[in-house]
Design a protein around this motif. Structure first.
Motif, PDB file in Angstrom:
ATOM      1  N   ARG A   1       0.799   3.692  21.721  1.00  0.00           N
ATOM      2  CA  ARG A   1      -0.577   4.152  21.474  1.00  0.00           C
ATOM      3  C   ARG A   1      -1.243   3.282  20.411  1.00  0.00           C
ATOM      4  NH1 ARG A   1       1.566   9.702  21.736  1.00  0.00           N
ATOM      5  NH2 ARG A   1       1.577   9.670  19.465  1.00  0.00           N
ATOM      6  N   ARG A   2      -0.470   2.909  19.397  1.00  0.00           N
ATOM      7  CA  ARG A   2      -1.062   2.068  18.340  1.00  0.00           C
ATOM      8  C   ARG A   2      -1.420   0.672  18.874  1.00  0.00           C
ATOM      9  NH1 ARG A   2      -1.246   3.523  13.107  1.00  0.00           N
ATOM     10  NH2 ARG A   2      -1.063   1.377  12.382  1.00  0.00           N
TER      11      ARG A   2
ATOM     12  N   ASN B   1      -5.885  -1.685   2.023  1.00  0.00           N
ATOM     13  CA  ASN B   1      -5.556  -3.106   2.122  1.00  0.00           C
ATOM     14  C   ASN B   1      -5.861  -3.656   3.514  1.00  0.00           C
ATOM     15  OD1 ASN B   1      -4.759  -3.636  -0.457  1.00  0.00           O
ATOM     16  ND2 ASN B   1      -2.613  -4.034   0.039  1.00  0.00           N
ATOM     17  N   GLU B   2      -5.464  -2.899   4.537  1.00  0.00           N
ATOM     18  CA  GLU B   2      -5.728  -3.380   5.903  1.00  0.00           C
ATOM     19  C   GLU B   2      -7.228  -3.386   6.187  1.00  0.00           C
ATOM     20  OE1 GLU B   2      -4.030  -1.218   9.242  1.00  0.00           O
ATOM     21  OE2 GLU B   2      -5.016  -2.566  10.655  1.00  0.00           O
TER      22      GLU B   2
ATOM     23  N   PHE C   1       1.298   5.130   1.083  1.00  0.00           N
ATOM     24  CA  PHE C   1       0.849   6.094   2.084  1.00  0.00           C
ATOM     25  C   PHE C   1       1.145   7.490   1.544  1.00  0.00           C
ATOM     26  CE2 PHE C   1       0.915   2.233   4.497  1.00  0.00           C
ATOM     27  CZ  PHE C   1      -0.076   2.394   5.448  1.00  0.00           C
TER      28      PHE C   1
ATOM     29  N   ASN D   1      -3.952   6.441  15.278  1.00  0.00           N
ATOM     30  CA  ASN D   1      -4.929   5.356  15.317  1.00  0.00           C
ATOM     31  C   ASN D   1      -6.172   5.772  14.542  1.00  0.00           C
ATOM     32  OD1 ASN D   1      -3.430   3.606  16.880  1.00  0.00           O
ATOM     33  ND2 ASN D   1      -4.207   4.426  18.801  1.00  0.00           N
TER      34      ASN D   1
ATOM     35  N   PRO E   1       0.809  -1.219   0.000  1.00  0.00           N
ATOM     36  CA  PRO E   1       0.000   0.000   0.000  1.00  0.00           C
ATOM     37  C   PRO E   1       0.849   1.280   0.000  1.00  0.00           C
ATOM     38  CG  PRO E   1       0.039  -0.975   2.187  1.00  0.00           C
ATOM     39  CD  PRO E   1       0.771  -1.927   1.281  1.00  0.00           C
TER      40      PRO E   1
ATOM     41  N   LEU F   1       4.394   6.468  20.129  1.00  0.00           N
ATOM     42  CA  LEU F   1       3.504   6.156  19.020  1.00  0.00           C
ATOM     43  C   LEU F   1       3.218   4.649  18.992  1.00  0.00           C
ATOM     44  CD1 LEU F   1       2.201   7.199  16.258  1.00  0.00           C
ATOM     45  CD2 LEU F   1       4.238   6.235  15.207  1.00  0.00           C
TER      46      LEU F   1
ATOM     47  N   TYR G   1      -4.985   0.506  20.483  1.00  0.00           N
ATOM     48  CA  TYR G   1      -6.155   0.970  19.712  1.00  0.00           C
ATOM     49  C   TYR G   1      -7.379   0.082  19.872  1.00  0.00           C
ATOM     50  CZ  TYR G   1      -8.881   2.706  15.704  1.00  0.00           C
ATOM     51  OH  TYR G   1      -9.868   3.229  14.895  1.00  0.00           O
TER      52      TYR G   1
ATOM     53  N   GLY H   1       9.744 -11.736   8.703  1.00  0.00           N
ATOM     54  CA  GLY H   1      10.631 -10.694   9.216  1.00  0.00           C
ATOM     55  C   GLY H   1      12.078 -10.931   8.812  1.00  0.00           C
TER      56      GLY H   1
ATOM     57  N   SER I   1      -4.705   1.673   5.827  1.00  0.00           N
ATOM     58  CA  SER I   1      -4.557   1.504   4.383  1.00  0.00           C
ATOM     59  C   SER I   1      -5.812   0.758   3.928  1.00  0.00           C
ATOM     60  CB  SER I   1      -3.313   0.675   4.053  1.00  0.00           C
ATOM     61  OG  SER I   1      -3.521  -0.686   4.382  1.00  0.00           O
TER      62      SER I   1
ATOM     63  N   CYS J   1      -0.219  -4.568   4.252  1.00  0.00           N
ATOM     64  CA  CYS J   1      -1.283  -3.720   4.817  1.00  0.00           C
ATOM     65  C   CYS J   1      -0.798  -2.529   5.632  1.00  0.00           C
ATOM     66  CB  CYS J   1      -2.275  -4.555   5.595  1.00  0.00           C
ATOM     67  SG  CYS J   1      -1.824  -4.942   7.289  1.00  0.00           S
ATOM     68  N   GLY J   2       0.351  -2.615   6.249  1.00  0.00           N
ATOM     69  CA  GLY J   2       0.830  -1.468   7.023  1.00  0.00           C
ATOM     70  C   GLY J   2       0.215  -1.339   8.401  1.00  0.00           C
ATOM     71  N   ALA J   3      -0.509  -2.366   8.878  1.00  0.00           N
ATOM     72  CA  ALA J   3      -1.058  -2.327  10.240  1.00  0.00           C
ATOM     73  C   ALA J   3       0.073  -2.190  11.250  1.00  0.00           C
ATOM     74  CB  ALA J   3      -1.857  -3.595  10.529  1.00  0.00           C
TER      75      ALA J   3
ATOM     76  N   ARG K   1       2.842  -0.573  11.073  1.00  0.00           N
ATOM     77  CA  ARG K   1       3.798   0.492  10.804  1.00  0.00           C
ATOM     78  C   ARG K   1       4.246   1.184  12.089  1.00  0.00           C
ATOM     79  NH1 ARG K   1      -1.286   2.311   9.119  1.00  0.00           N
ATOM     80  NH2 ARG K   1      -1.747   4.536   9.417  1.00  0.00           N
ATOM     81  N   VAL K   2       5.521   1.502  12.094  1.00  0.00           N
ATOM     82  CA  VAL K   2       6.155   2.158  13.230  1.00  0.00           C
ATOM     83  C   VAL K   2       6.995   3.295  12.682  1.00  0.00           C
ATOM     84  CG1 VAL K   2       6.202   0.146  14.748  1.00  0.00           C
ATOM     85  CG2 VAL K   2       8.061   0.478  13.128  1.00  0.00           C
ATOM     86  N   SER K   3       7.331   4.221  13.564  1.00  0.00           N
ATOM     87  CA  SER K   3       8.163   5.332  13.121  1.00  0.00           C
ATOM     88  C   SER K   3       9.569   5.137  13.675  1.00  0.00           C
ATOM     89  CB  SER K   3       7.553   6.650  13.596  1.00  0.00           C
ATOM     90  OG  SER K   3       8.375   7.710  13.170  1.00  0.00           O
TER      91      SER K   3
ATOM     92  N   PHE L   1       7.474  -0.752   8.058  1.00  0.00           N
ATOM     93  CA  PHE L   1       6.579  -1.866   8.363  1.00  0.00           C
ATOM     94  C   PHE L   1       7.386  -2.877   9.177  1.00  0.00           C
ATOM     95  CE2 PHE L   1       3.671  -1.501   4.328  1.00  0.00           C
ATOM     96  CZ  PHE L   1       3.350  -0.206   4.703  1.00  0.00           C
TER      97      PHE L   1
ATOM     98  N   GLY M   1       3.795  -7.549   4.606  1.00  0.00           N
ATOM     99  CA  GLY M   1       4.025  -6.219   4.024  1.00  0.00           C
ATOM    100  C   GLY M   1       2.900  -5.687   3.168  1.00  0.00           C
TER     101      GLY M   1
ATOM    102  N   THR N   1       8.462   6.104   8.331  1.00  0.00           N
ATOM    103  CA  THR N   1       7.528   5.008   8.570  1.00  0.00           C
ATOM    104  C   THR N   1       8.111   3.711   8.037  1.00  0.00           C
ATOM    105  OG1 THR N   1       5.610   6.446   8.527  1.00  0.00           O
ATOM    106  CG2 THR N   1       5.217   4.138   8.039  1.00  0.00           C
TER     107      THR N   1
ATOM    108  N   ILE O   1       0.732  -4.382  16.293  1.00  0.00           N
ATOM    109  CA  ILE O   1      -0.387  -5.162  15.756  1.00  0.00           C
ATOM    110  C   ILE O   1      -0.053  -5.562  14.325  1.00  0.00           C
ATOM    111  CG2 ILE O   1      -2.778  -4.959  14.954  1.00  0.00           C
ATOM    112  CD1 ILE O   1      -3.243  -3.093  17.383  1.00  0.00           C
TER     113      ILE O   1
END
Lengths: 462, 282
Positions: free
Chosen positions: B254-255, A255-256, A240, A249, A238, B251, B258, B90, A253, B221-223, B225-227, B234, B219, B232, B213
């Motif tokens: 917090r994610r 996709n997700e 961004f 939150n 995807p 961050l 959710y 991974g 995406s 969907c990006g659920a 994702r971290v900074s 994955f 790779g 950003t 999560i």
């Protein structure tokens, strides 16, 4: 009999009713309507319609069988060329394919080829049918990586040609975008699995939970004794926006968002254990088919307002007309010539609003569409609980990055011959979104079909 | 289907499964994870490959029962199957001879740190391992960690076993005694954040394994994702290991939170849908 200039309507679920469920919107023809619609076909000597079909379905021939009420014969005819007719009849953009070329379209409406294809495929699902004919075994083995439309088509065709085919799929069910991407209300998942079962009946083996690039590489498949490989891994990465607040939150995406809903059935949470969270106001960024799917899904998940936010105008929206109309009927709102520049959240890191900027259209760009130009000082704030980013997808790098000697394009797609799918690596073919970038189901199927033909030739000369 | 061939119960909430997955066992390397689904209605969750046996064709994982899916798992026994197991996922740990390293495992983080410590030891490093838990009952694999470490320090928050205090205290203490070339720290997010703040002023490069999560883990969907360093990433394909000093832990935490309401609802629903009448979600 005078020619009927309009096609027979297909009944659909009422828009007010259907936004409360995930059941299929379009309900399909019954036998009488199908025969009546088939009777509109002139059975042209030189059928133009077939020129528009990427998988070469013998359209007048199958329609002639529908006229005679030989529905099983009709589906058998289609299946000589198309392994996924129930899917194609539903999601193909027929207006740009077969139906675009139908001679009746010149003075009235074209024959509803897609609806007829769908009807006979569904008839087979309900009444059973015979497996497609196969040639004698060749003793050759082909590995197909990815079980989306390209891989399934290639696998089905190769199996019919007598080759032993194994599909490797990373997810826990086969189908690719047909399972995780396109929503149940457009393409029921039982139907997809039904079609896949028929491909398995041809002798195709499907290994799920098998990530090529992690478990095995393409080179290892070749070393293990596969005579050829077809890569159909799609465009699953995807994009961004890379603007502030994008990791808050509530920002998904597409996709997700769609994978949770379709593949994991989050709309049936907590019976199914994958959660999804949708607030009152959802904004989907983008205006392709995926965006329409996401916006309509959001309504069904309980959003009170669902917006398509798009930086160009209605005319440039890449989604199918029918999808845009369905979305509008269901109450999806359109914020056009608009795009977010920043997302804002609360103290828990949850999205609360986005700053948008207005656009106007300038000169046409390389894609031929007028380029959106931001209007200075037009920023405004829009309150929003969720955002779904449907900006398109790039190629997943997993297979390209682990395959030596595979030539790629600038954008990371696999470089493959348009007619044969042949790559820079001997015995390795590719097709579908991994080659073209995100396109349509039918284009991927067409690529799978061409590659199967080329692989067959390669194997016979090997 | 993926058969459970061994189950160990370390404490009421911490359990080990050894699962038949020959292809994954053949390919797995330190630092990698897998995704599982318990049954047809289950969600996909990531767990680290804590050990692998290439001859027997099995992988081992250790999990803590923290919600519905891990509790559903906890009720399974030897001979039962997991519906789906996919991996190894991974990027593997970068293993080479760094000199003297510290491997820290906090809580169930001992499971993922074990194969890393073993690989680092095999690569010729002097490995100092530090494992910690809230109390004695929650500790496991002390013997296995000792076998792959030159020195092992065990800590408990309450002092019920080993030295009293946090793993961060132990790291600080070791770093005062001798020069450390690199630290790996795996455990709950607050522990990894504390570790980053401990080693940052000491200037010791520190690697953490993030546990955001995940949905697919490949790779798409990006659920997850971290900074990291303002970019950003994955975690499922770019990680899960990252430079601790560049991770935005606030961050990430917090994610992770959710879906906490939904997680509670899923747990309350119980695996049978009887709302607890059968006792299945005790």
């Amino acid at each position: 009999m005078p020619q009927v200039t309009t096609r027979h309507e297909m009944p659909t679920q009422d828009a007010r009713e259907r936004i409360n469920n995930f059941k299929e919107v379009a309900l399909g023809y019954d036998e009488e309507t199908a025969v009546a619609e088939a009777n509109r076909c002139l059975n042209c000597k030189k059928p133009k319609c077939m020129e528009g079909c990427p998988v070469e379905v013998p359209i007048p021939e199958f329609i002639s069988l529908v006229k005679k009420r030989d529905f099983k014969g009709a589906i058998k005819k289609i299946k000589t060329k198309n392994s996924l007719p129930a899917v194609c009849g539903r999601v193909c953009p027929q207006e740009n394919q077969c139906e675009k070329h139908c001679i009746l379209g010149k003075k009235g409406e074209p024959v509803a080829i897609g609806r007829l294809e769908r009807f006979v495929a569904d008839y087979e699902m309900a009444h059973g049918g015979e497996p497609a004919e196969k040639q004698a075994p060749t003793g050759k083995r082909v590995a197909v990586v990815g079980s989306g439309p390209a891989g399934l088509t290639a696998a089905g065709d190769l199996a019919k040609m007598g080759h032993r085919v194994t599909i490797f799929e990373a997810l826990h069910v086969p189908g690719g975008v047909l399972m995780y991407g396109i929503p149940e209300f457009r393409l029921p998942k039982d139907i997809v699995q039904g079609e896949i079962e028929k491909i398995k009946d041809l002798g195709v083996e499907i290994k799920t939970n098998y990530v090529i690039g992690k478990l095995d590489s393409i080179d290892e498949l070749l070393a293990e004794g596969y005579d050829a490989v077809f890569i159909g891994t799609g465009a699953g990465l995807p994009y961004f926006m890379n603007i502030p607040g994008e990791n808050l939150n509530g920002i998904y995406s597409a996709n997700e968002f769609l994978t949770r809903t379709n593949l994991m059935k989050a709309y049936r949470f907590p019976e199914y254990l994958t959660p999804i969270k949708v607030g009152e106001r959802v904004a989907v960024i983008g205006a392709g088919n995926v965006a329409m799917d996401a916006a309509r899904t959001a309504l069904r998940l309980g959003a009170k307002e669902s917006y398509i936010v798009y930086r160009r105008s209605e005319k440039e929206m890449p989604a199918r007309r029918e999808e845009i109309e369905h979305a509008a009927e269901e109450g999806v709102k359109f914020a056009l010539l608009t795009s977010p520049v920043e997302f804002h959240g609360d103290e828990n890191g949850s999205l609360t609003a986005m700053t948008c900027i207005k656009y106007e259209l300038g000169e046409p760009d390389a894609s031929g569409r007028r380029r959106p130009v931001p209007v200075e000082g037009s920023e405004y704030e829009m309150k929003v609980d969720n955002v779904v980013l449907a900006l398109g997808q790039g190629p997943n790098p997993l297979v390209p990055a682990t395959t030596a000697g595979l030539e790629l394009t600038k954008r990371g797609n696999i470089a493959a011959d348009e007619e044969t799918g042949a790559t820079s690596k001997a015995g390795v073919f590719a097709g579908g979104d991994i080659v073209t970038g995100a396109a349509t189901v039918i284009m991927a199927m067409g690529a799978g079909k061409k590659a199967a033909r080329a692989i067959d030739e390669y194997l016979r000369n090997k | 289907m993926y058969k459970i061939v061994r189950k160990e119960v370390f404490s009421p909430a911490i359990k080990l499964f050894e699962v038949e997955a020959p292809k994954i066992a053949a390919k797995a390397r330190a630092g990698q994870f897998f995704i599982l689904r318990v049954n047809e209605k289950g969600e996909r969750i990531p767990l680290t490959i804590a050990d692998f046996n290439r001859e027997a064709g099995t992988i081992t994982t250790i999990f803590q029962e923290v919600g519905r899916t891990t509790k559903d798992m906890g009720r399974l026994n030897v001979g039962d199957c997991l519906a789906d197991v996919v991996g190894p996922l991974g990027e593997p740990t970068t293993v080479k001879n760094f000199g003297r390293v510290i491997c820290v495992g906090g809580g169930v983080g001992v499971a993922p740190i074990y194969p890393i410590a073993r690989a680092l030891k095999e690569a010729g490093n002097e490995v100092i391992s530090i494992i910690g838990a809230r109390s004695k009952e929650l500790l496991f694999w002390e013997d296995k960690m000792a076998a792959v470490s030159d020195r092992l320090i065990v800590c408990t928050d309450d002092g019920s076993y080993g030295q009293k205090g946090f793993v961060t205290d132990a790291v600080k203490q070791v770093a005062e005694e001798c020069e450390i070339n690199r630290v790996w720290a795996i455990g709950p997010m607050p522990m990894m954040r504390a570790m980053a703040e401990t080693t940052r002023p000491l200037g010791i490069k520190t690697i953490v394994s993030l546990n955001p999560i995940m949905v697919d883990g490949t790779g798409m969907c990006g659920a997850c994702r971290v900074s990291v360093g303002g970019e950003t990433k994955f975690a499922c394909v770019d990680g899960p290991e990252f430079d601790a000093h560049l991770v935005d832990f606030d961050l990430a935490m917090r994610r992770l939170a959710y879906y906490k309401d939904e997680e509670k609802r899923a747990e309350a629903a119980g695996s049978c849908g009887n709302g607890g009448a059968c006792g299945c979600h005790k």
